[in-house]
Design an enzyme around this catalytic site. Structure first.
Site, PDB file in Angstrom:
ATOM      1  N   SER A   1       8.349  -2.919 -19.051  1.00 62.80           N
ATOM      2  CA  SER A   1       8.114  -1.580 -19.588  1.00 62.80           C
ATOM      3  C   SER A   1       8.889  -1.372 -20.883  1.00 62.80           C
ATOM      4  CB  SER A   1       8.585  -0.553 -18.550  1.00 62.80           C
ATOM      5  OG  SER A   1       8.716   0.719 -19.109  1.00 62.80           O
TER       6      SER A   1
ATOM      7  N   TYR B   1      15.063   3.370 -12.772  1.00 60.91           N
ATOM      8  CA  TYR B   1      13.792   2.632 -12.870  1.00 60.91           C
ATOM      9  C   TYR B   1      13.822   1.684 -14.071  1.00 60.91           C
ATOM     10  CZ  TYR B   1       9.080   1.701 -14.515  1.00 60.91           C
ATOM     11  OH  TYR B   1       7.964   1.073 -15.019  1.00 60.91           O
TER      12      TYR B   1
ATOM     13  N   LEU C   1       0.815  -1.234   0.000  1.00 60.78           N
ATOM     14  CA  LEU C   1       0.000   0.000   0.000  1.00 60.78           C
ATOM     15  C   LEU C   1       0.840   1.272   0.000  1.00 60.78           C
ATOM     16  CD1 LEU C   1      -2.867  -1.051   2.451  1.00 60.78           C
ATOM     17  CD2 LEU C   1      -2.854  -1.159  -0.049  1.00 60.78           C
TER      18      LEU C   1
ATOM     19  N   LYS D   1      13.896  -2.684 -14.437  1.00 57.86           N
ATOM     20  CA  LYS D   1      13.040  -3.523 -15.286  1.00 57.86           C
ATOM     21  C   LYS D   1      13.895  -4.431 -16.172  1.00 57.86           C
ATOM     22  CE  LYS D   1       8.830  -2.140 -14.197  1.00 57.86           C
ATOM     23  NZ  LYS D   1       7.854  -3.038 -13.563  1.00 57.86           N
TER      24      LYS D   1
END
Length: 335
Positions: free
Chosen positions: A124, A150, A33, A154
């Protein structure tokens, strides 16, 4: 089939949960969360009539992860969990490598320990870097010219999955390379609602529309494109979610890689105009200088997904804008 969705209360995970439940899959969700809200579970239930079992667990918490797998007895995992703010990844690279790469290592160890041999990974288009061409195909070399940590995470995870599949003949890996997800569920109940500062175009447009951000910064209007602004492949999130259903239905040993995109590019100014048309309101924006590493035009070649998965996009930019506005209205009513 029983599927664990890591990061399943997030934007793409929640829409995928809806589509999987509608197709009769038994879905459970694991999420810390950090960038989503627990209320999404109630919204999934309103849409589908089913409230997925939920574990508030971080992938870095190995003992908690083991308990989830001991209890769950899953057939497959869809791995959405991870930090995704490009700008923050440049400022805090170790945080991204620890969470995204380290978390995935923990996940794969649990899968191996508890005999789960199917994984669909949320990758991505950033893994392509700068190919020197706008149209991207799955057979291109990846990892060259990636401009942020980032994107590197990936790429590293993709390489890890390929290595694991090579070492474990029964392992079934599907890597889905997303282009630019936009839109919301037609119900208006779930959509993109990041807790952090958005980096992508559509959530910024949404926050300008609601007054949370003063104006949209258009990074460059002097590219070699029809209107001078950068062009990207924007895919409706519901089409993207359906791509995951198609992927899980066609799992096979080894590694399968698919682009999930529309096959066409839309410019920043075209996106602004589409939002203005759908909302009936003018959107405040200003043109500023280009961002380092931004490319003029990128779009997917989605042919492989159509041929092998029987999947293709059905929804349009106009659908995405209408669904986004419907989601914003619902969200405002709930405040």
């Amino acid at each position: 089939m029983k599927i664990l969705l890591t990061g399943g209360t997030g934007y793409i995970g929640s829409h995928t949960a809806v589509e999987l439940i509608r197709q009769g899959y038994d879905v459970e969700i694991l999420d810390n969360l950090f960038n989503s809200k627990i209320t999404v579970l109630d919204d999934i239930e309103k849409i589908t009539g089913v409230k997925p079992k939920f574990y508030k667990v971080d992938l870095l918490d190995v003992p908690a992860m083991k308990k989830v797998f001991e209890e769950g007895k899953y057939d497959a995992v869809m791995h959405f969990a991870g930090l995704k703010a490009v700008g923050e990844s440049v400022e805090k690279p170790l945080k991204y490598y620890e969470n995204n790469v380290g978390g995935t290592i923990n996940l794969l160890k649990c899968m191996k320990k508890y005999g789960v041999d199917k994984i669909v990974f949320s990758s991505s288009a950033t893994v392509y870097g700068d190919q020197g061409t706008a149209e991207l195909t799955e057979d291109m070399q990846t990892g060259v010219g990636i401009t942020n940590p980032y994107g590197e995470t990936k790429h590293i995870i993709e390489e890890m999955l390929i290595d694991v599949a090579e070492a474990e003949p029964k392992f079934e890996v599907t890597i889905l390379r997303y282009f630019n997800p936009v839109g919301a569920h037609e119900s208006g109940l779930i959509g993109e609602d990041p807790n952090d500062i958005p980096n992508n175009l559509m959530p910024i447009i949404m926050k300008v529309s609601t007054g949370e951000i003063k104006e949209l910064c258009v990074y460059g209007d002097d590219y070699d494109t029809p209107d001078g602004t950068g062009m990207r492949d924007y895919i409706h999130v519901v089409d993207l979610a359906k791509g995951h259903v198609a992927a899980i239905e066609k799992m096979k040993p080894g590694v399968s890689i698919y682009n999930l995109g529309t096959g066409k590019a839309t410019s920043v100014f075209e996106m602004v105009a589409a939002f203005e048309k759908a909302s009936g309101e003018k959107l405040a924006y200003k043109v500023v200088g280009r961002r380092a590493g931004d490319l003029p035009k990128i779009f997917a070649n989605p042919k492989k997904a159509k041929e092998e998965l029987g999947w293709e996009t059905e929804l349009t930019i106009e659908d995405a804008m209408n669904d986004t506005i419907n989601y914003l209205k619902h969200d405002a009513e709930r405040q």
